[in-house]
Write a protein that holds these residues in place. Sequence first.
Motif, short mmCIF file in Angstrom:
data_model
loop_
_atom_site.label_atom_id
_atom_site.label_comp_id
_atom_site.label_asym_id
_atom_site.label_seq_id
_atom_site.Cartn_x
_atom_site.Cartn_y
_atom_site.Cartn_z
N ASN A 29 0.82 -1.02 -0.04
CA ASN A 29 -0.04 -0.17 0.11
C ASN A 29 0.78 1.43 0.02
O ASN A 29 0.35 2.41 0.01
N VAL A 30 2.16 1.17 0.06
CA VAL A 30 3.06 2.33 -0.08
C VAL A 30 2.92 2.99 -1.39
O VAL A 30 2.76 2.40 -2.59
N PRO A 31 2.85 4.56 -1.43
CA PRO A 31 2.92 5.31 -2.51
C PRO A 31 4.11 4.95 -3.53
O PRO A 31 5.20 4.74 -2.95
N MET A 32 3.94 4.85 -4.77
CA MET A 32 5.05 4.37 -5.57
C MET A 32 5.43 5.59 -6.45
O MET A 32 4.74 6.62 -6.75
N LYS A 33 6.67 5.50 -7.02
CA LYS A 33 7.18 6.43 -7.98
C LYS A 33 7.87 5.63 -9.18
O LYS A 33 8.32 4.65 -9.07
N GLU A 34 8.01 6.28 -10.40
CA GLU A 34 8.68 5.68 -11.47
C GLU A 34 10.18 5.91 -11.17
O GLU A 34 10.36 6.95 -10.85
N SER A 35 11.15 4.95 -11.42
CA SER A 35 12.28 4.75 -11.15
C SER A 35 13.07 5.63 -12.36
O SER A 35 14.15 5.95 -12.06
N GLY A 36 12.63 5.30 -13.59
CA GLY A 36 13.36 5.53 -14.67
C GLY A 36 14.32 4.82 -15.15
O GLY A 36 15.04 5.01 -16.24
N ILE A 37 14.38 3.72 -14.56
CA ILE A 37 15.54 2.55 -14.84
C ILE A 37 14.65 1.38 -15.45
O ILE A 37 13.69 0.73 -15.02
N PRO A 38 14.82 0.89 -16.76
CA PRO A 38 14.38 -0.29 -17.41
C PRO A 38 14.54 -1.56 -16.50
O PRO A 38 15.65 -1.66 -16.25
N GLY A 39 13.49 -2.22 -16.61
CA GLY A 39 13.54 -3.71 -15.58
C GLY A 39 13.44 -3.29 -14.03
O GLY A 39 12.86 -4.36 -13.25
N ILE A 40 13.31 -2.06 -13.57
CA ILE A 40 12.98 -1.72 -12.22
C ILE A 40 11.49 -1.16 -11.95
O ILE A 40 11.00 -1.81 -11.25
N GLY A 41 11.32 -0.11 -13.01
CA GLY A 41 9.85 0.23 -12.87
C GLY A 41 9.69 1.15 -11.93
O GLY A 41 10.46 1.83 -11.39
N GLU A 42 8.39 0.89 -11.27
CA GLU A 42 8.23 1.86 -10.14
C GLU A 42 8.59 1.11 -8.70
O GLU A 42 8.88 -0.04 -8.67
N VAL A 43 9.15 2.19 -7.93
CA VAL A 43 9.73 1.75 -6.87
C VAL A 43 8.77 2.72 -5.63
O VAL A 43 8.36 3.67 -5.92
N PRO A 44 8.94 2.23 -4.40
CA PRO A 44 8.24 3.14 -3.34
C PRO A 44 8.80 4.69 -3.40
O PRO A 44 9.96 4.69 -3.37
#
Length: 256
Positions: A29-44
């Motif tokens: 349920n933690v808010p996410m953000k886009e990492s900008g790194i291919p293969g990682i995707g969204e991160v907390p």
Amino acid sequence: EKQQKLVELLAEKRAALSNQAVTKGLDPNVPMKESGIPGIGEVPAHWQVMALRRVLGLIEQGWSPQCEGHPVSGNDWGVLKSGCTAGGCFNENANKTLPTSLEPRLQLLVREGDVLVCRASGSPDIIGSAALVPTMEKRLMLSDKIFRLNFVNLVHPAFVVHALASRASRSQIENMISGAEGLANNLPQARLKDLMFARPPYRDQIAIAQWLESELERLDNVRAVIAGQLSRLQEYRQALITAAVTGQLEIPEARQ
């Protein structure tokens, strides 16, 4: 065949579980953000995405003298093989004995708590594999095919090992490897430092590492049970074939 398929599914689940934990965390349920790194995707949203070089204090590389072809015994000195980190688990038996004519290099002694990464191998799948040394009773040294990573106080070593084993990291490492298939493939130190990963707060790193170790141990125990069953089935299969072709079985005649 069904048991073998189950082993494959467990391996897939193990990889997915590890990748999910080190890139998404344990709180769904933690808010996410886009990492900008291919293969990682969204991160907390409260995690930081950074290059490995930002948390590295020093990368050490070992020594590969001409050794004897057997593992160490007793108080002998040895040198680690490149496969000592294969599968993400440290294997202290993957070593060769240092000849008594050569003096050991004490600064290369492998210690409990070290994070080791395979730098070079004929097998690309092993290159970049990382392992944490849980205990060390033998007198073993780094080889020049192994990196020892030293970190600043921003990361937990066990978390980094899991992060390096994730799908996101493996895809980056595969693109960093130089050399052709079957030749002396190599992971340059400068390229390894450029590897991108998502770093949670230190307390979260510890929680993720502990949770993963528990879950992966559970899956590995299930896999071990299935592997034992597969071994017995294979033995029975071979015994059945042998008994059939040597006339030890009474086989009913085929009916027309």
